[in-house]
Scaffold this motif. Structure first.
Motif, PDB file in Angstrom:
ATOM      1  N   UNK A   1      26.432  72.889  66.300  1.00 34.28           N
ATOM      2  CA  UNK A   1      26.639  71.891  65.063  1.00 34.28           C
ATOM      3  C   UNK A   1      27.906  71.134  65.261  1.00 34.28           C
ATOM      4  N   UNK A   2      28.873  71.887  65.912  1.00 30.31           N
ATOM      5  CA  UNK A   2      30.362  71.348  65.926  1.00 30.31           C
ATOM      6  C   UNK A   2      30.283  70.379  67.175  1.00 30.31           C
ATOM      7  N   UNK A   3      29.601  70.825  68.535  1.00 28.75           N
ATOM      8  CA  UNK A   3      29.355  69.870  69.377  1.00 28.75           C
ATOM      9  C   UNK A   3      28.704  68.597  69.000  1.00 28.75           C
ATOM     10  N   UNK A   4      27.800  68.903  68.237  1.00 30.49           N
ATOM     11  CA  UNK A   4      26.847  67.547  67.561  1.00 30.49           C
ATOM     12  C   UNK A   4      27.786  66.514  66.833  1.00 30.49           C
ATOM     13  N   UNK A   5      28.672  67.017  65.912  1.00 31.63           N
ATOM     14  CA  UNK A   5      29.529  66.406  65.166  1.00 31.63           C
ATOM     15  C   UNK A   5      30.519  65.582  65.781  1.00 31.63           C
ATOM     16  N   UNK A   6      31.303  66.245  66.929  1.00 33.36           N
ATOM     17  CA  UNK A   6      32.121  65.618  67.744  1.00 33.36           C
ATOM     18  C   UNK A   6      31.383  64.446  68.587  1.00 33.36           C
ATOM     19  N   UNK A   7      30.331  64.832  69.091  1.00 33.51           N
ATOM     20  CA  UNK A   7      29.384  63.841  69.894  1.00 33.51           C
ATOM     21  C   UNK A   7      29.243  62.551  68.848  1.00 33.51           C
ATOM     22  N   UNK A   8      28.789  62.865  67.608  1.00 34.76           N
ATOM     23  CA  UNK A   8      28.462  61.717  66.752  1.00 34.76           C
ATOM     24  C   UNK A   8      29.878  60.791  66.490  1.00 34.76           C
ATOM     25  N   UNK A   9      30.982  61.525  66.124  1.00 30.89           N
ATOM     26  CA  UNK A   9      32.295  61.115  66.134  1.00 30.89           C
ATOM     27  C   UNK A   9      32.646  60.144  67.365  1.00 30.89           C
ATOM     28  N   UNK A  10      32.381  60.526  68.333  1.00 29.99           N
ATOM     29  CA  UNK A  10      32.757  59.655  69.491  1.00 29.99           C
ATOM     30  C   UNK A  10      31.925  58.494  69.663  1.00 29.99           C
ATOM     31  N   UNK A  11      30.639  58.657  69.380  1.00 25.22           N
ATOM     32  CA  UNK A  11      29.585  57.573  69.487  1.00 25.22           C
ATOM     33  C   UNK A  11      29.820  56.404  68.368  1.00 25.22           C
ATOM     34  N   UNK A  12      30.111  56.849  67.187  1.00 22.96           N
ATOM     35  CA  UNK A  12      30.459  55.908  66.147  1.00 22.96           C
ATOM     36  C   UNK A  12      31.682  55.363  66.321  1.00 22.96           C
TER      37      UNK A  12
END
Length: 575
Positions: free
Chosen positions: A273-284
């Motif tokens: 979950x934390x990895x996904x959120x950070x990935x999402x943050x970088x993509x956005x």
């Protein structure tokens, strides 16, 4: 006799000619990082799918089907979402007021936000137990005394209470991101919109908001990440209320008899979950860019608040009262009181809590352990982070991009999850470190590596390699150039790295709580244990001591660096 013409013999080229003599140093630093990051995560993944008969997914099946674990997962989602939203509601307006308006006392508000930022969340939770506990909480007693009511006004042992306390110590992440962005945006576009007839609200919605939207989104995701990884505040407020979050549930699985495989399986969803959120943050964030950000030289004019100056200041001070004034005040009162819930009269005044705390052998040991670990981790961490940042910036070895990724990878590893991986990795051959301070040292070094690497990376990016190339042309080796040219130029950045790591270590709880033994307790663990004994006076004394060490470090850092820490702090983990 004819003379033989012979050409002088050229020395045979050495096999080592052309090789960087400093290469072993870079390779050792890279190997240390690989071992530090991959070993605990590999063991965590392996044990989560291991059973008595070999490979199994039974642990995962139980995690996702057991109602107890499902409830903990849902509670964590609720806590993280609402804490992030409340942090945004608190941090974004304060950032706008202090960055773009003529709000009075802006430096004081920034200083108080820094105090909130460095306050350990679990210490704030302890303070709010004394303030808003349903029976003896100071505010509830005041409310009952004034109104004659029997029911408490506030109950901090509840999900809303937990969300409130978590948001009080995560909103500075939102504040820092937005205020730094606003201070880089020139006022030209906003003034142009005003000249064309737009009112202040429409200018804010159509001009300012889109430009700071990436910072708002980033601050929200960072707050959610902090809330996901927190252990201290949920353990202090959620467990007495009878519910778990993921981190407290993992801690419960370590209680006797320990269920390490289940803890490993339960850690993986949190890690993903934390990895996904950070990935999402970088993509956005990667898809957004605004040319209006024109650097510090651009002109920024303050927006007059008019009649709203005083109400806006009162609103900011109200937030600070909840985060700083009330918690610090109740801690100070408890530290000097025989009975913390009674009024501070002469009969109730005592220094007994201080002598009880500092004359206790276990507390003295914990303070020494904490300071030793803080200094050792800061020294080794600052050195290793600087070396790794230097290697990746100067592209000294093949695969330097991977090193940069691994150095930042612990950002997605919550402290409790990291502790589970370290416990599994270092309680079996060939590395038997459990029961020693070394396992805590490795935990802190791993957890603080992103903070140290980010700071060092920013430092080395600001030092042009031409200076080093000049030194090398004059015959100096790479290590000598690093020691005599680059390191002196990077000194302030390395000092900042040391201070950030030191502060992170002395306030750490989430990894320490799973890795300590009676001989290796640290201050945060002693504070947590004192809660079980109801020793609120000793908790207050030790908490104030921890805050004093933190603030002295921050003041020294700001004095040496000559700049505001809030503008330079990279993201890090929570305690």
């Amino acid at each position: 006799m004819p003379r033989e013409l012979t050409a002088p013999l050229r020395p045979r080229p050495s096999r080592l000619e052309g090789l960087d003599r400093a290469a072993p140093v870079w390779i050792v630093a890279a190997a240390a990082l690989l071992l530090l990051m991959l070993l605990p995560l590999a063991w965590l993944g392996y044990l989560s799918v291991s059973g008595e008969r070999g490979f199994t997914l039974a642990h995962y099946a139980r995690v996702f089907t057991d109602p107890r674990f499902q409830k903990a997962l849902w509670n964590t989602v609720v806590l993280a979402f609402w804490s992030g939203l409340l942090s945004l509601a608190l941090g974004a307006p304060m950032a706008w007021l202090t960055a773009r308006t003529d709000l009075p006392g802006k430096r004081i508000i920034r200083g108080l936000t820094l105090a909130s930022f460095v306050t350990p969340p679990f210490l704030g939770a302890f303070a709010w137990v004394m303030l808003a506990g349903p029976n003896a909480g100071y505010l509830n007693k005041l409310y009952r005394g004034l109104t004659g009511a029997e029911e408490p006004l506030l109950n901090i042992f509840s999900m809303p209470g937990l969300i409130f306390v978590v948001a009080l110590y995560t909103f500075p992440y939102v504040y820092i991101m937005i205020v730094n962005t606003l201070e880089l945006i020139a006022s030209d576009l906003e003034e142009a919109a005003s000249i064309l007839g737009a009112n202040r609200l429409w200018v804010a919605v159509t001009v300012t908001l889109p430009m700071v939207a990436p910072a708002i989104l980033s601050g929200f995701i960072l707050s959610v990440l902090q809330a996901l990884a927190l252990f201290g505040s949920p353990a202090i407020l959620a467990l007495p209320a009878g519910f778990h979050t993921i981190t407290t549930q993992i801690w419960a699985l370590f209680q006797y008899p320990p269920k390490v495989e289940m803890a490993a399986a339960f850690s993986v969803p949190l890690l993903l979950a934390t990895a996904l959120l950070l990935f999402l943050q970088k993509r956005l964030l990667g898809r957004r860019g605004y040319a209006a950000v024109g650097g510090k030289g651009a002109q920024r004019r303050q927006i007059p608040l008019g009649l709203w100056r005083q109400p806006a200041l009162l609103a900011c001070l109200a937030v600070m009262a909840c985060a700083i004034f009330l918690p610090y005040g109740i801690l100070a009162k408890a530290a000097f009181s025989r009975a913390w819930a009674q009024p501070l009269t002469w009969d109730n005044l005592t220094l007994g809590n201080w002598s009880f705390t500092f004359l206790s052998i276990s507390t003295q040991t914990a303070i020494v352990n904490t300071l030793e670990l803080g200094i050792l981790t800061a020294c080794v961490g600052a050195g290793l982070a600087a070396l790794l940042a230097y290697i990746t910036n100067r592209q000294l070895i093949v695969g330097h991009q991977v090193l940069g990724f691994l150095a930042l990878a612990p950002v997605v590893i919550p402290g409790v999850v990291l502790a589970v991986g370290l416990f599994i990795a270092y309680t079996r051959p060939p590395f038997l470190l459990y029961g020693t301070l070394w396992i805590l040292f490795l935990a802190y070094l791993t957890k603080e590596m992103p903070v140290g690497y980010s700071q060092s990376d920013a430092t080395f990016r600001g030092i042009h390699p031409e200076l080093e190339e000049a030194g090398r042309i004059l015959g100096a080796g790479r290590l000598r150039v690093l020691r005599e040219i680059t390191a002196p130029l990077a000194r302030s950045g390395i000092i900042a790295t040391w201070c950030f790591i030191f502060i992170g270590v002395i306030r750490e709880l989430s990894a320490s709580i799973l890795l300590f033994t009676p001989n290796t307790k640290v201050m945060s663990v002693v504070i947590f244990d004192l809660k079980e004994e109801g020793q609120f006076g000793a908790i207050a004394v030790l908490g104030l001591f921890m805050l004093a060490v933190t603030f002295v470090t921050v003041v020294l850092m700001q004095t040496v660096l000559g700049r505001d820490v809030l503008g330079a702090r990279p993201s890090g983990g929570a305690g």
